[in-house]
Design a protein around this motif. Structure first.
Motif, PDB file in Angstrom:
ATOM      1  N   SER A  42     -28.484  -7.073  14.224  1.00 55.81           N
ATOM      2  CA  SER A  42     -28.721  -8.285  13.420  1.00 55.81           C
ATOM      3  C   SER A  42     -27.523  -9.239  13.475  1.00 55.81           C
ATOM      4  O   SER A  42     -27.705 -10.464  13.503  1.00 55.81           O
ATOM      5  N   GLN A  43     -26.314  -8.704  13.501  1.00 59.21           N
ATOM      6  CA  GLN A  43     -25.134  -9.564  13.636  1.00 59.21           C
ATOM      7  C   GLN A  43     -25.139 -10.256  14.994  1.00 59.21           C
ATOM      8  O   GLN A  43     -24.878 -11.465  15.086  1.00 59.21           O
ATOM      9  N   ALA A  44     -25.443  -9.516  16.039  1.00 57.27           N
ATOM     10  CA  ALA A  44     -25.490 -10.079  17.388  1.00 57.27           C
ATOM     11  C   ALA A  44     -26.556 -11.165  17.474  1.00 57.27           C
ATOM     12  O   ALA A  44     -26.318 -12.228  18.064  1.00 57.27           O
ATOM     13  N   ASP A  45     -27.713 -10.921  16.883  1.00 58.80           N
ATOM     14  CA  ASP A  45     -28.790 -11.922  16.881  1.00 58.80           C
ATOM     15  C   ASP A  45     -28.359 -13.188  16.161  1.00 58.80           C
ATOM     16  O   ASP A  45     -28.618 -14.304  16.624  1.00 58.80           O
ATOM     17  N   PHE A  46     -27.710 -13.035  15.021  1.00 57.56           N
ATOM     18  CA  PHE A  46     -27.247 -14.198  14.258  1.00 57.56           C
ATOM     19  C   PHE A  46     -26.273 -15.037  15.088  1.00 57.56           C
ATOM     20  O   PHE A  46     -26.395 -16.255  15.176  1.00 57.56           O
ATOM     21  N   LEU A  47     -25.303 -14.367  15.707  1.00 51.22           N
ATOM     22  CA  LEU A  47     -24.305 -15.080  16.503  1.00 51.22           C
ATOM     23  C   LEU A  47     -24.933 -15.733  17.734  1.00 51.22           C
ATOM     24  O   LEU A  47     -24.629 -16.888  18.054  1.00 51.22           O
ATOM     25  N   ALA A  48     -25.813 -15.018  18.412  1.00 48.13           N
ATOM     26  CA  ALA A  48     -26.471 -15.569  19.597  1.00 48.13           C
ATOM     27  C   ALA A  48     -27.293 -16.798  19.229  1.00 48.13           C
ATOM     28  O   ALA A  48     -27.237 -17.821  19.921  1.00 48.13           O
ATOM     29  N   GLU A  49     -28.046 -16.706  18.140  1.00 44.99           N
ATOM     30  CA  GLU A  49     -28.867 -17.825  17.705  1.00 44.99           C
ATOM     31  C   GLU A  49     -28.002 -19.025  17.319  1.00 44.99           C
ATOM     32  O   GLU A  49     -28.310 -20.164  17.672  1.00 44.99           O
ATOM     33  N   ALA A  50     -26.924 -18.777  16.609  1.00 42.43           N
ATOM     34  CA  ALA A  50     -26.035 -19.866  16.204  1.00 42.43           C
ATOM     35  C   ALA A  50     -25.489 -20.597  17.420  1.00 42.43           C
ATOM     36  O   ALA A  50     -25.428 -21.831  17.451  1.00 42.43           O
ATOM     37  N   LEU A  51     -25.099 -19.837  18.438  1.00 43.51           N
ATOM     38  CA  LEU A  51     -24.517 -20.448  19.632  1.00 43.51           C
ATOM     39  C   LEU A  51     -25.577 -21.109  20.507  1.00 43.51           C
ATOM     40  O   LEU A  51     -25.362 -22.202  21.030  1.00 43.51           O
ATOM     41  N   GLU A  52     -26.725 -20.460  20.673  1.00 45.40           N
ATOM     42  CA  GLU A  52     -27.788 -21.011  21.517  1.00 45.40           C
ATOM     43  C   GLU A  52     -28.334 -22.321  20.957  1.00 45.40           C
ATOM     44  O   GLU A  52     -28.637 -23.242  21.705  1.00 45.40           O
ATOM     45  N   GLU A  53     -28.474 -22.379  19.654  1.00 44.17           N
ATOM     46  CA  GLU A  53     -29.053 -23.563  19.019  1.00 44.17           C
ATOM     47  C   GLU A  53     -28.000 -24.577  18.620  1.00 44.17           C
ATOM     48  O   GLU A  53     -28.335 -25.602  18.020  1.00 44.17           O
ATOM     49  N   ASP A  54     -26.747 -24.303  18.940  1.00 44.94           N
ATOM     50  CA  ASP A  54     -25.634 -25.149  18.523  1.00 44.94           C
ATOM     51  C   ASP A  54     -25.768 -25.464  17.031  1.00 44.94           C
ATOM     52  O   ASP A  54     -25.605 -26.595  16.591  1.00 44.94           O
ATOM     53  N   ALA A  55     -26.066 -24.407  16.279  1.00 39.10           N
ATOM     54  CA  ALA A  55     -26.289 -24.517  14.839  1.00 39.10           C
ATOM     55  C   ALA A  55     -24.974 -24.797  14.111  1.00 39.10           C
ATOM     56  O   ALA A  55     -23.894 -24.805  14.703  1.00 39.10           O
ATOM     57  N   ASP A  56     -25.099 -24.966  12.796  1.00 39.20           N
ATOM     58  CA  ASP A  56     -23.925 -25.231  11.968  1.00 39.20           C
ATOM     59  C   ASP A  56     -22.853 -24.160  12.152  1.00 39.20           C
ATOM     60  O   ASP A  56     -21.668 -24.436  12.010  1.00 39.20           O
ATOM     61  N   TRP A  57     -23.271 -22.939  12.448  1.00 38.11           N
ATOM     62  CA  TRP A  57     -22.329 -21.830  12.577  1.00 38.11           C
ATOM     63  C   TRP A  57     -21.671 -21.767  13.944  1.00 38.11           C
ATOM     64  O   TRP A  57     -20.758 -20.964  14.153  1.00 38.11           O
ATOM     65  N   ALA A  58     -22.108 -22.566  14.897  1.00 35.27           N
ATOM     66  CA  ALA A  58     -21.594 -22.479  16.269  1.00 35.27           C
ATOM     67  C   ALA A  58     -20.084 -22.702  16.323  1.00 35.27           C
ATOM     68  O   ALA A  58     -19.379 -21.990  17.047  1.00 35.27           O
ATOM     69  N   GLU A  59     -19.579 -23.649  15.576  1.00 33.43           N
ATOM     70  CA  GLU A  59     -18.137 -23.925  15.600  1.00 33.43           C
ATOM     71  C   GLU A  59     -17.330 -22.720  15.112  1.00 33.43           C
ATOM     72  O   GLU A  59     -16.330 -22.345  15.717  1.00 33.43           O
ATOM     73  N   MET A  60     -17.778 -22.097  14.046  1.00 30.77           N
ATOM     74  CA  MET A  60     -17.076 -20.917  13.532  1.00 30.77           C
ATOM     75  C   MET A  60     -17.237 -19.734  14.480  1.00 30.77           C
ATOM     76  O   MET A  60     -16.307 -18.946  14.657  1.00 30.77           O
ATOM     77  N   ALA A  61     -18.409 -19.594  15.106  1.00 30.98           N
ATOM     78  CA  ALA A  61     -18.609 -18.521  16.087  1.00 30.98           C
ATOM     79  C   ALA A  61     -17.676 -18.721  17.270  1.00 30.98           C
ATOM     80  O   ALA A  61     -17.078 -17.762  17.762  1.00 30.98           O
ATOM     81  N   ASP A  62     -17.525 -19.960  17.720  1.00 31.54           N
ATOM     82  CA  ASP A  62     -16.586 -20.255  18.809  1.00 31.54           C
ATOM     83  C   ASP A  62     -15.143 -19.921  18.397  1.00 31.54           C
ATOM     84  O   ASP A  62     -14.378 -19.378  19.186  1.00 31.54           O
ATOM     85  N   GLU A  63     -14.797 -20.267  17.169  1.00 31.02           N
ATOM     86  CA  GLU A  63     -13.453 -19.970  16.679  1.00 31.02           C
ATOM     87  C   GLU A  63     -13.221 -18.460  16.634  1.00 31.02           C
ATOM     88  O   GLU A  63     -12.171 -17.969  17.060  1.00 31.02           O
ATOM     89  N   LEU A  64     -14.216 -17.718  16.157  1.00 33.01           N
ATOM     90  CA  LEU A  64     -14.093 -16.265  16.111  1.00 33.01           C
ATOM     91  C   LEU A  64     -13.958 -15.700  17.519  1.00 33.01           C
ATOM     92  O   LEU A  64     -13.124 -14.831  17.759  1.00 33.01           O
TER      93      LEU A  64
END
Length: 76
Positions: free
Chosen positions: A48-70
């Protein structure tokens, strides 16, 4: 509309991980991304964590910037 600030601590909370500064530092110190491994494909995430991160990055969602930082913090 979600107005929660997207910080590293809130990302950790979203991932179901301890989100205090000490725990975040400890996680980053003890988990590394191997060269060429995408953040969501790292072996230390639950599905579920992997899915959340993948979705955030694929959709360039609000979380993408923080995922990139992580990802940057976990990279060698």
């Amino acid at each position: 509309m979600d107005t929660t600030p997207h910080t590293l601590a809130v990302l950790f909370k979203q991932l179901g991980l301890p989100d205090d500064a000490h725990s975040i530092r400890q996680f980053i110190a003890s988990h590394r991304l191997a060269a060429g491994v995408e953040l969501a494909k790292a072996p230390f995430w639950t599905p579920s964590q992997a899915d959340f991160l993948a979705e955030a990055l694929e959709e360039d969602a609000d979380w993408a910037e923080m995922a990139d930082e992580l990802a940057a913090l976990l990279s060698d």
